[in-house]
Enzyme design. Structure first.
Site, PDB file in Angstrom:
ATOM      1  N   GLY A  41      -2.048  -4.224   0.941  1.00  0.00           N
ATOM      2  CA  GLY A  41      -2.163  -5.454   1.706  1.00  0.00           C
ATOM      3  C   GLY A  41      -1.259  -6.574   1.244  1.00  0.00           C
ATOM      4  O   GLY A  41      -1.271  -7.668   1.829  1.00  0.00           O
ATOM      5  N   ASN A  52       3.802  -5.811   5.498  1.00  0.00           N
ATOM      6  CA  ASN A  52       2.591  -6.500   5.941  1.00  0.00           C
ATOM      7  C   ASN A  52       2.908  -7.836   6.609  1.00  0.00           C
ATOM      8  O   ASN A  52       2.175  -8.278   7.499  1.00  0.00           O
ATOM      9  CB  ASN A  52       1.628  -6.700   4.763  1.00  0.00           C
ATOM     10  CG  ASN A  52       0.969  -5.401   4.340  1.00  0.00           C
ATOM     11  OD1 ASN A  52       0.463  -4.650   5.166  1.00  0.00           O
ATOM     12  ND2 ASN A  52       0.999  -5.115   3.050  1.00  0.00           N
ATOM     13  N   HIS A  78      -0.155   5.111   6.713  1.00  0.00           N
ATOM     14  CA  HIS A  78      -0.001   5.456   5.300  1.00  0.00           C
ATOM     15  C   HIS A  78       0.215   6.957   5.098  1.00  0.00           C
ATOM     16  O   HIS A  78      -0.465   7.759   5.744  1.00  0.00           O
ATOM     17  CB  HIS A  78      -1.241   5.020   4.519  1.00  0.00           C
ATOM     18  CG  HIS A  78      -1.488   3.553   4.569  1.00  0.00           C
ATOM     19  ND1 HIS A  78      -2.359   2.975   5.477  1.00  0.00           N
ATOM     20  CD2 HIS A  78      -0.960   2.536   3.838  1.00  0.00           C
ATOM     21  CE1 HIS A  78      -2.371   1.665   5.288  1.00  0.00           C
ATOM     22  NE2 HIS A  78      -1.527   1.372   4.301  1.00  0.00           N
ATOM     23  N   SER A 105       0.804  -1.222   0.000  1.00  0.00           N
ATOM     24  CA  SER A 105       0.000   0.000   0.000  1.00  0.00           C
ATOM     25  C   SER A 105       0.837   1.274   0.000  1.00  0.00           C
ATOM     26  O   SER A 105       0.363   2.322  -0.440  1.00  0.00           O
ATOM     27  CB  SER A 105      -0.934   0.010   1.212  1.00  0.00           C
ATOM     28  OG  SER A 105      -0.205  -0.137   2.418  1.00  0.00           O
ATOM     29  N   ASP A 126      -4.719   6.858   9.942  1.00  0.00           N
ATOM     30  CA  ASP A 126      -4.300   5.575  10.515  1.00  0.00           C
ATOM     31  C   ASP A 126      -2.856   5.597  10.997  1.00  0.00           C
ATOM     32  O   ASP A 126      -2.382   4.642  11.618  1.00  0.00           O
ATOM     33  CB  ASP A 126      -4.503   4.445   9.509  1.00  0.00           C
ATOM     34  CG  ASP A 126      -3.695   4.638   8.220  1.00  0.00           C
ATOM     35  OD1 ASP A 126      -2.804   5.512   8.170  1.00  0.00           O
ATOM     36  OD2 ASP A 126      -3.953   3.890   7.264  1.00  0.00           O
TER      37      ASP A 126
END
Length: 220
Positions: free
Chosen positions: A82, A111, A195, A47, A192
């Site tokens: 992801g 991830n 990112h 991502s 979040d």
């Protein structure tokens, strides 16, 4: 009469030489352009490279491609939000066949770390990706990845150190973490706190340009 013939022969020779020059020069220019066009960077990432939470054209990969339009470097963004090293390894054979890149940037592992996967597992996956790319004549670059410190000091250190080990073992360039100047600045991160936001993308693109450009241009 003999003088006239000599002059005519000289003119024919000069004309022929000029024709050769006019043909050869464009061919040489085209050859240089073709050689430059052969520099194609495939970004295999997650991502952080997939423009998560924004339009694709706002992401750093697209911005980097725009900045290289006059340098003969093509960028293919194969990043998926992801994505893990399992997924990257599974997709890589088809991506190599489809795009036939000259260079591969592996921006994966984050991830895996966030999910607490065993370090050896994603190290083996990245090693397999490097070997697969090399078997296809592709030069590999590896991106350093980082995870939050709340995963424990031991695991976090093992995770970070694994990239240095991979780079040393396979003798590939290791690029610094692309968010090293971004992650601790709230105004450049999405809600979040994982990112980067749209405002951060030009900064990341410039950071990555400085890292990648000398390597890619040296291969032309």
């Amino acid at each position: 009469m003999a003088l006239v013939l000599i002059i005519l022969e000289v003119n024919v020779i000069v004309y022929s030489a000029l024709k050769v020059i006019l043909i050869v020069i464009p061919l040489l220019c085209f050859s240089d352009q073709l050689k430059a066009a052969q520099v194609k960077l495939l970004v295999l990432g997650d991502s952080l490279s997939a423009a998560y939470g924004m339009k694709q054209e706002q992401g750093w990969v697209s911005l980097l491609q725009n900045s290289w339009q006059d340098k003969g470097i093509t960028v293919v963004n194969a990043a998926i939000s992801g994505e893990t090293t399992d997924g990257g390894l599974a997709r890589l054979p088809r991506l190599l066949e489809q795009h036939q890149p000259s260079h591969l940037l592996i921006e994966l592992g984050g991830n895996d770390g966030l999910r607490g996967y065993p370090v050896d597992k994603f190290k083996n996956n990245i090693s397999a990706m490097i070997e697969l790319a090399r078997q296809n004549g592709v030069s590999v670059l590896l991106q350093q990845m980082q995870i939050p410190t709340n995963y424990g000091r031991r695991y976090t250190k093992m995770f970070t150190d694994s990239y240095n080990e991979l780079a040393d073992n396979h003798q590939v360039p290791l690029l610094p973490f692309l968010l090293q100047d971004i992650a601790l600045k709230p105004e450049l991160m999405q809600k979040d706190r994982i990112h980067p936001n749209a405002e951060a993308q030009p900064l990341i693109a410039e950071f990555m340009r400085k890292q990648l450009e000398p390597i890619l241009l040296a291969s032309q």
